[in-house]
Design an enzyme around this catalytic site. Structure first.
Site: not given
Length: 468
Positions: A21-22, A25
């Protein structure tokens, strides 16, 4: 030992999902030359930190999330040379892409993992019922359109469930999933298509769902519908014994023939499984035969909670010693090529997202109990079970959780990625950012909602533990 596996499974599963997920980003920010200062998996004090270039990579103490920190004038002073790389100075479209990348990569991961499971392939027990069971289902639903009642020529004739509501099913787990989808969609009935084994004789019938309660997590839906698995005549001989499981601790060994369970004669492996599942967390007496010597063992059964119903079932940590030739007629081998698997994974992901939307809608309307919410304790338990059950089980849980986290983060709740995306959409429409005052109020509301849901999920976890 269950606690150990739950801890290992939770850290492994959540670590992978949060990192992915990170990374979404992080990578999109790097594409836009936005300066990233921190990449953390976990919150709180850093247990490990390593500097690579301008980014500090960290592992936080609390494994319940993570973050990527950008240079941003709203966070504090920014060096003159970094102003053009500050997050707040990027166009709204770039900011939107950076924030959306996290949940979207989780959804993509789920799709690819679902597809990978089909490429790897798996063996599942066919959803089989006896001829008498089929006749009972048709009789109980005689007011529904169905084909002619089958002839009871052979009591032990097997019928395989091949479709539920137009969706192919290859196992009882698939069947249960389709019933769940129908319940969440608030359907009154489901349509079943069955095929008599070793023939081209198909029967179609409709079954009412009126007796099922989606809020009763202890209700065994398939049994309530009359879908009783056929008893397969496979000898009850111990195969794999899970280390430190109940059977291992009681001294059961591979090759032991299982004769009696609490004085009840064991006729087949399925009989044995049914008896074990009916006695979660109980001491039971098990008579076995080993090298023509009859022995009696006392076994302290453990339990597992079925992921979709929350029902506790007994577990003994023992596999069956059955030859491939003996099992082959009762097994489905599921394996697909890459293209077919990608199509399956995409459709599976879409079905689950639609189901999640319907579930959230019905919770908001009060039609579905919030007791269905699960917190980190339940996730840890499921993770531990998945790690012990093998690669396919682990991948299945990884895909489901990745999909859930991706979907959750897209909800338009301030604090979550979806809340920021909502602000950016408003900014695109009105041509200027949402005011700081509105954002502060939104953050407070969002934080309250998230904390409330987290506490509620933890409360549900504690209730499940206290009941089992």
């Amino acid at each position: 030992m269950d606690f150990f596996w739950s801890l290992v499974g939770f850290i492994l599963v959540m670590g992978l999902i949060v990192t992915i997920h990170e990374y979404g980003h992080f990578q999109v920010a790097r594409w836009f030359n936005i300066k990233v200062t921190d990449f953390s998996v976990g919150f709180g004090k850093a247990l490990y930190q390593k500097q690579f270039g301008e980014v500090a990579f960290k592992i936080g103490m609390i494994p319940l999330g993570g973050y990527v920190k950008f240079v941003d004038e709203r966070e504090g002073p920014v060096e003159t040379e970094d102003l053009t790389r500050a997050f707040n100075r990027q166009s709204v479209y770039k900011r939107f892409a950076v924030v959306a990348a996290g949940p979207l990569i989780n959804l993509i991961l789920a799709w690819l993992v679902f597809a990978s499971m089909q490429v790897i392939g798996m063996n599942t027990v066919k959803p089989l019922i006896n001829e008498s069971t089929l006749n009972e289902i048709i009789s109980d639903n005689s007011n529904q359109p169905s084909q002619t009642r089958t002839q009871q020529n052979e009591e032990r004739a097997f019928w395989e469930l091949v479709e539920v509501n137009g969706h192919s099913v290859a196992s009882w787990q698939n069947t249960h999933q389709q019933v769940l989808l129908a319940l969440i969609a608030n359907k009154a009935e489901i349509e079943l298509v069955l095929n008599r084994m070793h023939s081209e004789h198909f029967v179609t019938t409709k079954v009412s769902l009126s007796q099922l309660d989606i809020n009763n997590t202890n209700q065994h839906w398939l049994s309530e519908l009359g879908l009783k698995p056929a008893v397969l005549k496979i000898d009850a001989i111990a195969g794999q014994v899970i280390t430190d499981g109940p059977a291992d601790l009681a001294g059961i060994q591979p090759g032991d023939k299982l004769i009696r369970f609490n004085q009840i004669e064991i006729d087949s492996w399925q009989d044995f499984v049914n008896l074990v599942q009916q006695h979660p967390n109980q001491n039971v007496s098990l008579e076995i035969k080993r090298n023509d010597v009859q022995l009696r063992k006392t076994v302290r059964l453990s339990s597992v909670s079925e992921p979709e119903t929350g029902e506790l079932v007994g577990r003994i940590g023992l596999g069956v010693d059955a030859s491939e030739a003996q099992m082959e007629p009762y097994m489905n081998k599921i394996q697909m090529g890459v293209t077919e698997a990608l199509d399956y994974g995409f459709n599976r992901s879409v079905d689950l997202i639609i189901m999640s939307i319907q579930m959230v809608k019905r919770m908001i309307l009060g039609e579905v109990s919030v007791s269905h919410l699960s917190g980190p304790i339940s996730i840890a338990q499921f993770s531990g079970q998945a790690v012990q059950n093998g690669l396919i089980s682990f991948l299945g849980l990884l895909a489901l959780l990745s999909l859930s986290i991706g979907f959750l983060n897209l909800l338009p709740i301030p604090v979550l990625d979806g809340g920021h995306l909502l602000y950016y959409l408003v900014e695109m429409i009105k041509g200027s950012p949402v005011s700081d005052q509105v954002q502060v109020v939104g953050q407070n509301i969002g934080l309250f909602l998230i904390l409330s849901l987290t506490l509620l999920a933890l409360f549900n976890d504690v209730i499940r533990l206290s009941n089992g």
